[in-house]
Design a protein around this motif. Structure first.
Motif, mmCIF file in Angstrom:
data_model
loop_
_atom_site.group_PDB
_atom_site.id
_atom_site.type_symbol
_atom_site.label_atom_id
_atom_site.label_comp_id
_atom_site.label_asym_id
_atom_site.label_seq_id
_atom_site.Cartn_x
_atom_site.Cartn_y
_atom_site.Cartn_z
ATOM 1 N N THR A 194 80.483 90.628 52.778
ATOM 2 C CA THR A 194 79.975 89.838 53.907
ATOM 3 C C THR A 194 79.284 90.730 54.929
ATOM 4 O OG1 THR A 194 81.799 88.288 53.594
ATOM 5 C CG2 THR A 194 80.630 88.184 55.692
ATOM 6 N N THR A 195 79.837 91.916 55.179
ATOM 7 C CA THR A 195 79.213 92.844 56.124
ATOM 8 C C THR A 195 77.856 93.306 55.610
ATOM 9 O OG1 THR A 195 81.362 93.560 56.951
ATOM 10 C CG2 THR A 195 79.506 95.048 57.329
ATOM 11 N N VAL A 196 77.756 93.544 54.304
ATOM 12 C CA VAL A 196 76.460 93.920 53.726
ATOM 13 C C VAL A 196 75.462 92.784 53.921
ATOM 14 C CG1 VAL A 196 75.230 94.596 51.621
ATOM 15 C CG2 VAL A 196 77.528 95.485 52.065
ATOM 16 N N TYR A 197 75.881 91.544 53.729
ATOM 17 C CA TYR A 197 75.007 90.395 53.988
ATOM 18 C C TYR A 197 74.547 90.396 55.447
ATOM 19 C CZ TYR A 197 76.000 87.983 49.546
ATOM 20 O OH TYR A 197 76.093 87.642 48.221
ATOM 21 N N LYS A 198 75.472 90.648 56.376
ATOM 22 C CA LYS A 198 75.122 90.665 57.795
ATOM 23 C C LYS A 198 74.111 91.768 58.102
ATOM 24 C CE LYS A 198 79.349 88.688 59.702
ATOM 25 N NZ LYS A 198 80.488 88.911 60.588
ATOM 26 N N VAL A 199 74.325 92.945 57.541
ATOM 27 C CA VAL A 199 73.394 94.064 57.761
ATOM 28 C C VAL A 199 72.016 93.691 57.236
ATOM 29 C CG1 VAL A 199 72.855 96.420 57.015
ATOM 30 C CG2 VAL A 199 75.153 95.875 57.837
ATOM 31 N N GLU A 200 71.963 93.124 56.042
ATOM 32 C CA GLU A 200 70.671 92.762 55.453
ATOM 33 C C GLU A 200 70.008 91.593 56.177
ATOM 34 O OE1 GLU A 200 71.139 92.241 51.243
ATOM 35 O OE2 GLU A 200 71.438 94.400 50.923
ATOM 36 N N ALA A 201 70.791 90.812 56.900
ATOM 37 C CA ALA A 201 70.239 89.708 57.684
ATOM 38 C C ALA A 201 69.814 90.165 59.076
ATOM 39 C CB ALA A 201 71.264 88.588 57.797
ATOM 40 N N GLY A 202 70.150 91.409 59.430
ATOM 41 C CA GLY A 202 69.824 91.900 60.771
ATOM 42 C C GLY A 202 70.732 91.308 61.826
ATOM 43 N N ASP A 203 71.952 91.012 61.455
ATOM 44 C CA ASP A 203 72.925 90.432 62.379
ATOM 45 C C ASP A 203 73.285 91.458 63.451
ATOM 46 O OD1 ASP A 203 75.165 89.411 63.701
ATOM 47 O OD2 ASP A 203 76.045 88.605 61.878
ATOM 48 N N PRO A 204 73.066 91.127 64.748
ATOM 49 C CA PRO A 204 73.395 92.078 65.810
ATOM 50 C C PRO A 204 74.894 92.294 65.970
ATOM 51 C CG PRO A 204 72.668 90.003 66.748
ATOM 52 C CD PRO A 204 72.474 89.897 65.270
ATOM 53 N N GLY A 205 75.702 91.441 65.363
ATOM 54 C CA GLY A 205 77.147 91.596 65.433
ATOM 55 C C GLY A 205 77.676 92.638 64.466
ATOM 56 N N ALA A 206 76.865 93.023 63.472
ATOM 57 C CA ALA A 206 77.276 94.084 62.552
ATOM 58 C C ALA A 206 77.272 95.407 63.317
ATOM 59 C CB ALA A 206 76.321 94.155 61.365
ATOM 60 N N THR A 207 78.262 96.240 63.072
ATOM 61 C CA THR A 207 78.374 97.483 63.829
ATOM 62 C C THR A 207 77.323 98.494 63.374
ATOM 63 O OG1 THR A 207 79.917 98.524 62.300
ATOM 64 C CG2 THR A 207 80.863 97.161 64.070
ATOM 65 N N LEU A 208 77.029 99.417 64.250
ATOM 66 C CA LEU A 208 76.115 100.499 63.897
ATOM 67 C C LEU A 208 76.686 101.298 62.732
ATOM 68 C CD1 LEU A 208 73.545 102.095 64.417
ATOM 69 C CD2 LEU A 208 74.793 103.393 66.145
ATOM 70 N N GLY A 209 78.012 101.447 62.720
ATOM 71 C CA GLY A 209 78.658 102.157 61.624
ATOM 72 C C GLY A 209 78.398 101.486 60.286
ATOM 73 N N ALA A 210 78.378 100.162 60.250
ATOM 74 C CA ALA A 210 78.095 99.443 59.005
ATOM 75 C C ALA A 210 76.669 99.720 58.547
ATOM 76 C CB ALA A 210 78.321 97.947 59.192
ATOM 77 N N TYR A 211 75.734 99.714 59.489
ATOM 78 C CA TYR A 211 74.346 100.028 59.139
ATOM 79 C C TYR A 211 74.256 101.454 58.573
ATOM 80 C CZ TYR A 211 72.245 95.854 61.270
ATOM 81 O OH TYR A 211 71.851 94.571 61.548
ATOM 82 N N VAL A 212 74.942 102.395 59.210
ATOM 83 C CA VAL A 212 74.905 103.790 58.768
ATOM 84 C C VAL A 212 75.506 103.928 57.372
ATOM 85 C CG1 VAL A 212 75.795 106.113 59.228
ATOM 86 C CG2 VAL A 212 74.885 104.743 61.096
ATOM 87 N N ARG A 213 76.632 103.247 57.120
ATOM 88 C CA ARG A 213 77.276 103.334 55.809
ATOM 89 C C ARG A 213 76.365 102.768 54.721
ATOM 90 N NH1 ARG A 213 79.231 106.753 54.507
ATOM 91 N NH2 ARG A 213 80.076 105.709 52.704
ATOM 92 N N VAL A 214 75.691 101.653 54.987
ATOM 93 C CA VAL A 214 74.776 101.074 54.005
ATOM 94 C C VAL A 214 73.595 102.021 53.780
ATOM 95 C CG1 VAL A 214 73.180 99.147 53.552
ATOM 96 C CG2 VAL A 214 75.486 98.690 54.418
ATOM 97 N N LEU A 215 73.066 102.590 54.852
ATOM 98 C CA LEU A 215 71.980 103.571 54.708
ATOM 99 C C LEU A 215 72.420 104.741 53.837
ATOM 100 C CD1 LEU A 215 70.624 103.617 58.361
ATOM 101 C CD2 LEU A 215 69.250 103.115 56.335
ATOM 102 N N ALA A 216 73.633 105.218 54.039
ATOM 103 C CA ALA A 216 74.143 106.357 53.282
ATOM 104 C C ALA A 216 74.270 106.013 51.795
ATOM 105 C CB ALA A 216 75.489 106.810 53.846
ATOM 106 N N VAL A 217 74.775 104.828 51.494
ATOM 107 C CA VAL A 217 74.908 104.413 50.090
ATOM 108 C C VAL A 217 73.541 104.372 49.419
ATOM 109 C CG1 VAL A 217 75.512 102.470 48.591
ATOM 110 C CG2 VAL A 217 77.074 103.183 50.406
ATOM 111 N N LEU A 218 72.526 103.966 50.171
ATOM 112 C CA LEU A 218 71.173 103.869 49.621
ATOM 113 C C LEU A 218 70.431 105.201 49.662
ATOM 114 C CD1 LEU A 218 70.202 100.441 51.213
ATOM 115 C CD2 LEU A 218 70.970 100.871 48.861
ATOM 116 N N GLY A 219 71.074 106.240 50.224
ATOM 117 C CA GLY A 219 70.436 107.556 50.305
ATOM 118 C C GLY A 219 69.390 107.644 51.397
ATOM 119 N N LEU A 220 69.493 106.794 52.397
ATOM 120 C CA LEU A 220 68.495 106.737 53.471
ATOM 121 C C LEU A 220 69.036 107.207 54.822
ATOM 122 C CD1 LEU A 220 66.998 103.245 52.552
ATOM 123 C CD2 LEU A 220 66.022 105.497 52.057
ATOM 124 N N GLU A 221 70.228 107.800 54.848
ATOM 125 C CA GLU A 221 70.835 108.184 56.126
ATOM 126 C C GLU A 221 70.017 109.231 56.875
ATOM 127 O OE1 GLU A 221 72.632 110.986 53.133
ATOM 128 O OE2 GLU A 221 72.086 108.885 53.147
#
Length: 117
Positions: A46-73
């Motif tokens: 669900t958090t990944v869905y929120k990050v991909e939707a640009g949900d402002p309620g998703a934490t910055l840490g969640a965005y960073v973790r997703v970026l890291a998994v994708l190799g984009l950190e």
């Protein structure tokens, strides 16, 4: 008690949505599911869905973790790297003002102990 959503202006929401879309496309290019990205990032699907939707309620840490998994950190180093406005303000503060350049500072007249000049 549910947390209040942060106040986000339309321009900021557009930026978040565009970031989320770029992350979604990056995930799809890597042929990864939301569940796999969530598991590797240590967040829920669900958090990944929120990050991909640009949900402002998703934490910055969640965005960073997703970026890291994708190799984009590493892209985070580009954020606010060139603070043109801040540098201009700093440069303006360092320049002497026109008033101080014209004015010569004269020391006050020396006084003796009796108070007369």
């Amino acid at each position: 008690m549910p947390r209040k959503s942060p106040v986000v202006f339309p321009q900021e929401q557009r930026l978040l949505s565009e970031l989320g879309e770029r992350l979604r496309l990056a995930r799809k290019r890597r042929k990864l599911s939301n569940a796999v990205v969530g598991q590797r990032a240590g967040v829920s699907r669900t958090t990944v869905y929120k990050v991909e939707a640009g949900d402002p309620g998703a934490t910055l840490g969640a965005y960073v973790r997703v970026l890291a998994v994708l190799g984009l950190e590493g892209d985070l180093n580009l954020l606010a790297a060139d603070d043109r406005i801040g540098r201009k303000l700093q440069d303006l503060a360092l320049e002497p003002s026109p008033d101080t350049r014209r004015r010569k500072v004269n020391p006050p007249p020396a006084r003796n102990r009796e108070g007369s000049a």
